[in-house]
Scaffold this motif. Structure first.
Motif, PDB file in Angstrom:
ATOM      1  N   VAL A  96       0.852  -1.193   0.000  1.00 55.85           N
ATOM      2  CA  VAL A  96       0.000   0.000   0.000  1.00 55.85           C
ATOM      3  C   VAL A  96       0.886   1.240   0.000  1.00 55.85           C
ATOM      4  CG1 VAL A  96      -1.564   1.402   1.410  1.00 55.85           C
ATOM      5  CG2 VAL A  96      -2.053  -1.023   1.026  1.00 55.85           C
ATOM      6  N   LEU A  97       1.926   1.227   0.814  1.00 56.90           N
ATOM      7  CA  LEU A  97       2.866   2.348   0.859  1.00 56.90           C
ATOM      8  C   LEU A  97       3.519   2.545  -0.509  1.00 56.90           C
ATOM      9  CD1 LEU A  97       4.569   4.490   2.288  1.00 56.90           C
ATOM     10  CD2 LEU A  97       6.114   2.666   3.043  1.00 56.90           C
ATOM     11  N   ALA A  98       3.991   1.451  -1.112  1.00 59.05           N
ATOM     12  CA  ALA A  98       4.662   1.548  -2.405  1.00 59.05           C
ATOM     13  C   ALA A  98       3.734   2.098  -3.482  1.00 59.05           C
ATOM     14  CB  ALA A  98       5.186   0.171  -2.820  1.00 59.05           C
ATOM     15  N   ALA A  99       2.538   1.535  -3.578  1.00 60.29           N
ATOM     16  CA  ALA A  99       1.610   1.938  -4.638  1.00 60.29           C
ATOM     17  C   ALA A  99       1.140   3.385  -4.460  1.00 60.29           C
ATOM     18  CB  ALA A  99       0.417   0.989  -4.665  1.00 60.29           C
ATOM     19  N   THR A 100       0.887   3.791  -3.217  1.00 60.68           N
ATOM     20  CA  THR A 100       0.441   5.168  -3.001  1.00 60.68           C
ATOM     21  C   THR A 100       1.559   6.173  -3.289  1.00 60.68           C
ATOM     22  OG1 THR A 100       0.917   4.939  -0.627  1.00 60.68           O
ATOM     23  CG2 THR A 100      -1.354   4.594  -1.339  1.00 60.68           C
ATOM     24  N   HIS A 140       5.218  -7.648  -7.963  1.00 61.64           N
ATOM     25  CA  HIS A 140       5.105  -7.012  -6.647  1.00 61.64           C
ATOM     26  C   HIS A 140       6.458  -6.502  -6.149  1.00 61.64           C
ATOM     27  CE1 HIS A 140       0.866  -7.833  -5.918  1.00 61.64           C
ATOM     28  NE2 HIS A 140       1.059  -9.016  -6.488  1.00 61.64           N
ATOM     29  N   SER A 141       7.513  -7.225  -6.497  1.00 59.53           N
ATOM     30  CA  SER A 141       8.856  -6.782  -6.121  1.00 59.53           C
ATOM     31  C   SER A 141       9.202  -5.474  -6.829  1.00 59.53           C
ATOM     32  CB  SER A 141       9.884  -7.865  -6.479  1.00 59.53           C
ATOM     33  OG  SER A 141      11.193  -7.427  -6.191  1.00 59.53           O
ATOM     34  N   ARG A 142       8.888  -5.408  -8.125  1.00 59.70           N
ATOM     35  CA  ARG A 142       9.193  -4.201  -8.899  1.00 59.70           C
ATOM     36  C   ARG A 142       8.346  -3.026  -8.444  1.00 59.70           C
ATOM     37  NH1 ARG A 142      13.133  -1.434 -10.566  1.00 59.70           N
ATOM     38  NH2 ARG A 142      12.810  -0.271 -12.510  1.00 59.70           N
ATOM     39  N   LEU A 143       7.123  -3.298  -8.019  1.00 56.30           N
ATOM     40  CA  LEU A 143       6.252  -2.259  -7.474  1.00 56.30           C
ATOM     41  C   LEU A 143       6.961  -1.536  -6.331  1.00 56.30           C
ATOM     42  CD1 LEU A 143       3.300  -1.014  -7.211  1.00 56.30           C
ATOM     43  CD2 LEU A 143       2.890  -2.834  -5.539  1.00 56.30           C
ATOM     44  N   CYS A 144       7.615  -2.312  -5.476  1.00 53.53           N
ATOM     45  CA  CYS A 144       8.335  -1.726  -4.341  1.00 53.53           C
ATOM     46  C   CYS A 144       9.618  -1.038  -4.791  1.00 53.53           C
ATOM     47  CB  CYS A 144       8.644  -2.806  -3.312  1.00 53.53           C
ATOM     48  SG  CYS A 144       7.180  -3.504  -2.519  1.00 53.53           S
ATOM     49  N   GLU A 145      10.329  -1.641  -5.717  1.00 53.50           N
ATOM     50  CA  GLU A 145      11.604  -1.083  -6.187  1.00 53.50           C
ATOM     51  C   GLU A 145      11.430   0.274  -6.844  1.00 53.50           C
ATOM     52  OE1 GLU A 145      13.099  -4.047  -8.794  1.00 53.50           O
ATOM     53  OE2 GLU A 145      13.778  -5.386  -7.181  1.00 53.50           O
ATOM     54  N   LEU A 146      10.335   0.441  -7.587  1.00 51.29           N
ATOM     55  CA  LEU A 146      10.114   1.683  -8.330  1.00 51.29           C
ATOM     56  C   LEU A 146       9.949   2.897  -7.426  1.00 51.29           C
ATOM     57  CD1 LEU A 146       7.772   0.449 -11.209  1.00 51.29           C
ATOM     58  CD2 LEU A 146      10.062   1.434 -11.469  1.00 51.29           C
ATOM     59  N   THR A 147       9.675   2.678  -6.143  1.00 56.86           N
ATOM     60  CA  THR A 147       9.547   3.807  -5.217  1.00 56.86           C
ATOM     61  C   THR A 147      10.889   4.468  -4.968  1.00 56.86           C
ATOM     62  OG1 THR A 147       9.919   2.477  -3.220  1.00 56.86           O
ATOM     63  CG2 THR A 147       7.643   2.659  -4.032  1.00 56.86           C
ATOM     64  N   GLY A 148      11.975   3.714  -5.193  1.00 56.30           N
ATOM     65  CA  GLY A 148      13.301   4.242  -4.897  1.00 56.30           C
ATOM     66  C   GLY A 148      13.648   4.154  -3.429  1.00 56.30           C
ATOM     67  N   ASN A 149      12.758   3.565  -2.644  1.00 49.24           N
ATOM     68  CA  ASN A 149      12.987   3.406  -1.202  1.00 49.24           C
ATOM     69  C   ASN A 149      13.647   2.038  -0.981  1.00 49.24           C
ATOM     70  OD1 ASN A 149      12.666   2.767   1.590  1.00 49.24           O
ATOM     71  ND2 ASN A 149      11.021   4.271   1.751  1.00 49.24           N
TER      72      ASN A 149
END
Length: 233
Positions: A96-100, A140-149
């Motif tokens: 949720v954090l990543a997508a938002t 789902h892994s890439r979803l998180c990676e794209l945040t740069g966090n």
């Protein structure tokens, strides 16, 4: 090594092929959660030494697919109901954090395009269960990676073995149809809207639905906040 096993192993170093074979045995359900890995039997089946087999099992232990009982015996990992609930809770919070975060960025269209591209292979109705799992986790892994966090991505990465075992334990009947293109592209579409509240709702619903499918029977849906009785004074 028998011809049938040789055909299954494919290319790669001997150790890599053995690792891939054992992973496939776990994903396919031949080796069930909690099952003891009998080295003598498996090394004989593969036609390799027990030393080579042990080397091939180490990557699976790092992934969290198998665990040691501390006495030199390896078992396919089995998660308790409590562990499963905890994994879903943490995973939902992270995604949720990543997508938002992505939804609120000016370049969200670029991120959405990349994520949509990762989902294209899921349109193939002939995908194996193992391929579905791989594509699902990659998305789902890439979803998180794209945040740069990097911290967010690292924490999510530590859940991969547990997530895999939850999906594997659920099996194709309950999990496969939750790894479809349509279910995942809804998350991408939500990110493109730029509405963080909508994104959070879509991601949470995605997680909740799979959680219910894992449990087998859907849990009662709680009433919406406005339907809850007012607290008594």
């Amino acid at each position: 090594m028998t011809n049938g096993v040789q055909a299954t192993l494919g290319r790669g170093t001997l150790r890599e092929r053995c690792t891939a074979y054992v992973r496939e045995q776990i994903i396919s359900g031949v080796l069930r959660p909690g099952e003891h890995i009998v080295e003598v039997t498996l090394s004989g089946e593969l036609g390799v030494s027990r030393g080579t087999l042990r080397e091939s099992l180490r990557p699976l232990e790092v992934e969290g697919l198998i665990i040691s009982d501390g006495r030199g015996h390896m078992h396919v990992r089995e998660l308790s109901r409590q562990e499963i609930c905890e994994v879903f809770e943490v995973r939902e919070a992270l995604e949720v954090l990543a997508a938002t975060k992505l939804a609120q960025r000016a370049d969200r269209a670029e991120s959405a395009a990349e994520l949509r591209g990762l989902l294209e292979p899921l349109k193939d109705p002939g995908l194996s269960f193992g391929a579905q799992i791989e594509l699902d986790l990659a998305f789902h892994s890439r979803l998180c990676e794209l945040t740069g966090n990097d911290t967010l991505s690292a924490v999510w990465g530590r859940l991969i073995g547990q997530i895999e075992m939850i999906i594997i334990a659920a099996g194709p009947a309950r999990a496969a149809d939750r790894m479809r293109y349509a279910d995942h592209v809804a998350i991408v579409d939500a990110i493109e809207t730029g509405d963080p509240v909508h994104v959070a709702t879509v991601v949470s619903a995605h997680m909740a639905d799979f959680s219910r499918r894992y449990e087998g029977d859907a849990q009662p849906t709680p009433p919406a906040p406005e339907q809850l009785p007012s607290p008594r004074n």
